[in-house]
Design a protein around this motif. Structure first.
Motif, PDB file in Angstrom:
ATOM      1  N   SER A   1       1.842   3.860   2.107  1.00  0.00           N
ATOM      2  CA  SER A   1       1.317   4.065   3.450  1.00  0.00           C
ATOM      3  C   SER A   1       1.582   5.896   3.472  1.00  0.00           C
ATOM      4  O   SER A   1       0.738   6.081   4.576  1.00  0.00           O
ATOM      5  CB  SER A   1       2.239   3.548   4.262  1.00  0.00           C
TER       6      SER A   1
ATOM      7  N   ASN B   1      -5.224   5.619  -2.074  1.00  0.00           N
ATOM      8  CA  ASN B   1      -4.956   4.391  -2.418  1.00  0.00           C
ATOM      9  C   ASN B   1      -5.794   3.786  -3.490  1.00  0.00           C
ATOM     10  O   ASN B   1      -5.525   3.204  -4.156  1.00  0.00           O
ATOM     11  CB  ASN B   1      -4.649   3.567  -1.309  1.00  0.00           C
TER      12      ASN B   1
ATOM     13  N   LEU C   1      -6.871  -3.446   2.456  1.00  0.00           N
ATOM     14  CA  LEU C   1      -6.697  -2.002   1.486  1.00  0.00           C
ATOM     15  C   LEU C   1      -6.151  -2.461   0.179  1.00  0.00           C
ATOM     16  O   LEU C   1      -6.716  -2.138  -0.832  1.00  0.00           O
ATOM     17  CB  LEU C   1      -6.107  -1.101   2.150  1.00  0.00           C
TER      18      LEU C   1
ATOM     19  N   ALA D   1      -2.928   5.694   5.037  1.00  0.00           N
ATOM     20  CA  ALA D   1      -3.031   4.320   4.845  1.00  0.00           C
ATOM     21  C   ALA D   1      -1.735   3.568   5.788  1.00  0.00           C
ATOM     22  O   ALA D   1      -2.113   2.532   6.500  1.00  0.00           O
ATOM     23  CB  ALA D   1      -2.584   3.883   3.344  1.00  0.00           C
TER      24      ALA D   1
ATOM     25  N   THR E   1       0.854  -1.134   0.200  1.00  0.00           N
ATOM     26  CA  THR E   1      -0.184   0.032  -0.059  1.00  0.00           C
ATOM     27  C   THR E   1       0.899   1.247  -0.009  1.00  0.00           C
ATOM     28  O   THR E   1       1.866   1.324   0.418  1.00  0.00           O
ATOM     29  CB  THR E   1      -0.829   0.040   1.132  1.00  0.00           C
TER      30      THR E   1
ATOM     31  N   GLN F   1      -4.160  -2.858   6.168  1.00  0.00           N
ATOM     32  CA  GLN F   1      -3.568  -2.504   5.093  1.00  0.00           C
ATOM     33  C   GLN F   1      -3.674  -3.912   3.936  1.00  0.00           C
ATOM     34  O   GLN F   1      -3.582  -3.622   2.588  1.00  0.00           O
ATOM     35  CB  GLN F   1      -1.880  -2.397   5.191  1.00  0.00           C
TER      36      GLN F   1
ATOM     37  N   VAL G   1      -6.256   6.463   2.536  1.00  0.00           N
ATOM     38  CA  VAL G   1      -7.027   5.329   1.783  1.00  0.00           C
ATOM     39  C   VAL G   1      -7.464   5.728   0.595  1.00  0.00           C
ATOM     40  O   VAL G   1      -7.730   5.022  -0.343  1.00  0.00           O
ATOM     41  CB  VAL G   1      -8.153   5.172   3.098  1.00  0.00           C
TER      42      VAL G   1
END
Lengths: 332, 235, 311
Positions: B91, B98, B143, B132, B89, B140, B95
């Motif tokens: 980070s 992403n 995600l 994230a 992800t 994660q 979110v």
């Protein structure tokens, strides 16, 4: 898990660090305001310092964009800006109005920056810090040579973009030049910021700079994003060059050399990876240099670059991550 | 049914180290295929060969097109989503950002995809502004999976999805993968240490050993195989 | 021992060549080769820093400026013997180098490059501020000037002495410590090497070399030390020279010195671009090409050629 824990810790740290920095900034701004109300010279210098600082900030932002995208410090950024300013001068000679030339120059700068990244930087990007630095140094020399070859080293003059009028603000007369410079730079910086913040392209560029491998996996053409990043940096540099020219009243090949040092100092002051830090760092450097030269007697304008050098080294020694830098990973 | 993904004699290496010595496998459209094997057998590298994140030789065909000369971005644009080991992800991003990147290759609005993803992972919707990197490991992983769904791939490459996850979450994750496979015909190639779980979810499987395919078959066949039972299923 | 013989052979060849050259060259060409000798000293010094300890510096023009001004000021005020001023330049720059090396300890990679670049831009500003002592933008004129031949001899004798000194320093304990500092800081510290001391020392030595080069440089400009002669460009030239040289072979450093000592001058006569105005076009393009084509500099090219010859 560890990664999540550390990133949580980092965000906590940055949350507590930001108020300290903003307090500092607030104090600085208050000082400037009080000083400006009490002395009209101080007010004029503050406005001038902010305008010059915005130019430094714009070039610093260009450096930061390039650094974030490709982890290369572009020592030729200032020369590139100088060269695009010559392009604008040439366009005006050919009969374009100032602002037409301004727009065309920015487009040329974008293409130039993009092409340079593809042709020169991509091959050395993953090699070593020294290799990349030297290629940009070679570019510095090359651009210098091209400008000297095409335009010679005689001084050139451009029309003033903002006219020669002055404003009268509460008894303080202020040349239209400085607010004009400030607003133009501010507008460009905001546009670039909005591009990064609100568009899909900007998101992809940020992702490509942060995590190239993962970005490729979601279909981002990382190489292109990095090249576009260089293009945008060249545009910001071009704005800096074009706005630096009227403040010096002449155009010459050494236009941007001291400004590059101020921009380095600004970028380091803000944290080499922080775009907002670069702009604020630029403003801070601009205002403080202008005021220090006026009010601190042993320091004359000849000492501006040494003072910027001192700031740069001081920040690097005391707080290497700068005012807004979040993390400083030192790989041994 | 024709194979959506076909590998023929694929080799790959990291610098001087050869990892794959001629892998051949096929993934039917609409199926879930598991890749099993001990550590260092080349499972992860097989996925990376498909997505183009490792130097490889040999023939790789996806939906009738040769992949073996394409880089990762081009492969992704053809409709392959790779969820790498260790999640991958972004980070530093939120979110929502992403997820938006997951739909990077899609033109126009990704609103329908987002809504669909939020039905599987409702909590993502409430935390879309969160960074994230501040999510837990399991979150994660979810995600990363959600981001791959927004991509709406024809082929999903999943690398060790169970790594570091609580058993409850692992089961949940495989349930969602299975559901997407059944409801939408998503084709999945999954690398998994937990052979038991993988063979439950998969239609077919390959067992890799030292960079070669040691065994191939349907999940039922593999489950019945003595060597697989002894080495990977533990009974 | 065996691999040292060709090195000795090349040393001899270079020495013979350099002692014959003045008898065959025109006065102008002697001054060009002297120029190469000056850059040899500076590139050799910078090479100790970048090549052996892995620290980057875009600021060595600043040390050349300090060395140059030392010579000019001493000559102007006291008519000091020029050789003595070179020794002074060495000593002063060694001390200044140590002082700069101390903060440099905490910087690495890009940050050190930035700081030293700022140093290179800043130092030439100082004569403008203290113009009584340092002559302002007009510069300082030495009391004595030298002939091209004198400069040629001085530059190459200094080169020989400093090359021998570098060899003595680098072959022993200090050299090993320098290399350890470059290759792995952690390992170096773990094996008990006092890193800070050695890194600072490397900075001091390389600055001292640059100081001598600066002193020679001023003698080469008719004894005239001027801020504009010591601009950023000079620092860039030195870094490029060190990069072209690659890692520490005699031939590499000769090539690096010739590259930056001759090319900007010679490329003025390249057709089409020609003219003094366009010379940096050629030089800049050459720098970029060399970096793209010779990743490990000239020394790396030599190693590759040798490997080819053996195979």
């Amino acid at each position: 898990m560890v990664a999540a824990a550390t990133s949580r810790l980092e965000s906590l740290c940055s949350r507590t660090a930001v108020p300290a920095t903003s307090l500092l900034l607030l104090a600085g701004a208050t000082g400037l305001l009080v000083g400006s109300l009490r002395s009209s010279i101080f007010a004029q210098l503050t406005v001038q310092g902010l305008a010059l600082g915005s130019v430094y900030g714009s070039l610093a932002l260009a450096l930061v964009l390039v650094y974030r995208a490709t982890h290369v410090v572009n020592f030729a950024q200032g020369e590139l800006a100088m060269a695009t300013t010559y392009v604008a001068w040439q366009l005006i000679q050919w009969g374009l109005s100032y602002w037409e030339a301004f727009a065309v120059t920015l487009a040329i700068a974008f293409v130039l920056g993009t092409v340079l990244q593809v042709v020169l930087i991509r091959p050395v990007q993953h090699r070593s810090v020294i290799a990349a630095v030297i290629v940009t140094v070679g570019l510095f020399i090359l651009i210098d040579g091209v400008v000297d070859w095409v335009w010679g080293s005689a001084l050139k003059f451009m029309p003033s973009p903002f006219g020669t009028k002055t404003y009268d603000v509460g008894g303080v007369s202020i040349s239209r030049l400085y607010p004009g410079m400030f607003l133009v730079v501010l507008a460009s910086v905001l546009l670039v910021w909005a591009l990064f913040r609100f568009t899909k392209l900007g998101l992809a560029m940020r992702a490509a700079a942060l995590r190239p491998a993962e970005s490729a996996l979601v279909g981002v053409r990382v190489d292109w994003m990095l090249a576009i990043g260089w293009g945008l940096a060249a545009v910001l540099g071009a704005v800096a060059g074009l706005m630096a020219e009227p403040s010096q009243f002449v155009l010459q090949p050494t236009l941007m050399q001291p400004i590059l040092v101020y921009a380095f100092a600004a970028a380091v002051l803000g944290g080499l990876e922080s775009p907002a830090g670069a702009v604020i760092g630029g403003l801070a450097i601009g205002v403080s240099l202008t005021l220090v030269v006026q009010y601190v007697h042993p320091i004359t304008s000849d000492l501006q670059t040494p003072v910027a050098f001192a700031v740069l080294v001081g920040v690097l020694l005391l707080k290497p991550s700068g005012l807004f830098g979040q993390r400083e990973v030192r790989r041994v | 049914m024709t194979a959506l993904l076909e590998l023929e004699d694929v080799e790959a290496r990291y610098g001087p180290v050869h990892v794959l010595h001629g892998i051949s496998l096929a993934v039917e459209e609409g199926s879930v295929v598991a890749v099993l094997g001990p550590n260092g057998a080349g499972k992860t590298t097989t996925l990376r060969a498909v997505s183009g994140t490792v130097r490889r030789a040999g023939r790789i065909r996806f939906a009738g097109r040769a992949l073996d000369r394409l880089g990762p971005a081009a492969v992704a644009r053809l409709g392959v989503a790779h969820v790498p080991e260790g999640r991958g992800t972004f980070s530093e991003l939120t979110v929502w950002e992403n997820l938006r990147l997951g739909g990077y290759t899609r033109r126009g609005s990704i609103q329908p995809e987002l809504e669909r993803v939020f039905t599987y992972f409702p909590w993502l919707s409430e935390r879309r502004r969160q960074q994230a990197g501040t999510l837990s490991g399991g979150e994660q992983q979810m995600l990363a999976l959600a981001r791959a769904f927004v991509h709406r791939p024809r082929l999903l490459l999943l690398d060790e999805p169970s790594l570091g996850l609580a058993p409850v979450l692992v089961a949940e994750l495989f349930r969602i993968v299975r559901e997407l496979n059944e409801d939408e015909g998503l084709t999945v190639l999954v690398v998994e240490q937990n052979a038991h779980l993988a063979l439950q979810a998969a239609d077919a499987g390959y067992v890799l050993e030292a960079g070669r395919v040691a065994l191939a078959g349907t999940s039922a066949e593999l489950r019945a195989d003595d060597s697989v039972r002894r080495s990977y299923l533990g009974y | 021992m065996r691999h040292r013989l060709p090195e000795l052979g090349s040393l001899l060849a270079v020495a013979v060549l350099l002692s014959v050259l003045p008898f065959t060259l025109s006065d102008y060409n002697i001054s060009l080769v002297a120029q190469v000798g000056i850059f040899f000293v500076a590139v050799l010094g910078l090479n100790i820093l970048t090549g052996y300890t892995g620290q980057i510096s875009i600021g060595h023009g600043a040390f050349m400026a300090i060395g140059g001004y030392t010579t000019a000021v001493m000559s102007r005020d006291h008519d000091t013997n020029l050789v003595v001023t070179m020794l002074m330049a060495f000593a002063i720059c060694f001390v200044v180098g140590l002082l700069v090396g101390l903060p440099a300890l905490r910087l690495s990679g890009v940050y050190l490059a930035l700081a030293t670049f700022a140093l290179a831009v800043s130092v030439p500003q100082l004569p403008l501020k203290w113009s009584k002592f340092l002559g302002g933008s007009g510069g300082v004129q030495s009391h004595r000037t030298v002939t091209h031949l004198w400069l040629y001899g001085a530059a190459w004798i200094a080169s020989a002495i400093l090359f021998a000194l570098a060899w003595l320093i680098l072959r022993g304990r200090i050299g090993r410590a320098f290399r350890a500092a470059r290759d792995s800081e952690i390992a170096a510290v773990a094996s008990g090497i006092e890193l800070p001391i050695y890194k600072t020392l490397a900075f001091g030595i390389s600055a001292a070399y640059a100081g001598v080069a600066g002193a020679l440089f001023v003698m080469g400009t008719n004894g005239f030390a001027q801020p504009s002669e010591f601009g950023v460009f000079l620092s860039l030239q030195l870094l490029v020279g060190a990069a072209v040289a690659g890692l520490g072979s005699l031939w590499g450093i000769l090539a690096g010195a010739a590259f930056v000592g001759l090319l900007p001058t010679v490329s003025g006569s390249v057709p089409v671009i020609g003219s003094a105005h366009g010379r940096n076009v050629v030089f800049g393009a050459a720098v970029i090409l060399v970096m793209l084509l010779l990743p490990e500099g000239f020394a790396g090219l030599l190693t590759r050629l040798r490997r080819l010859a053996r195979a």
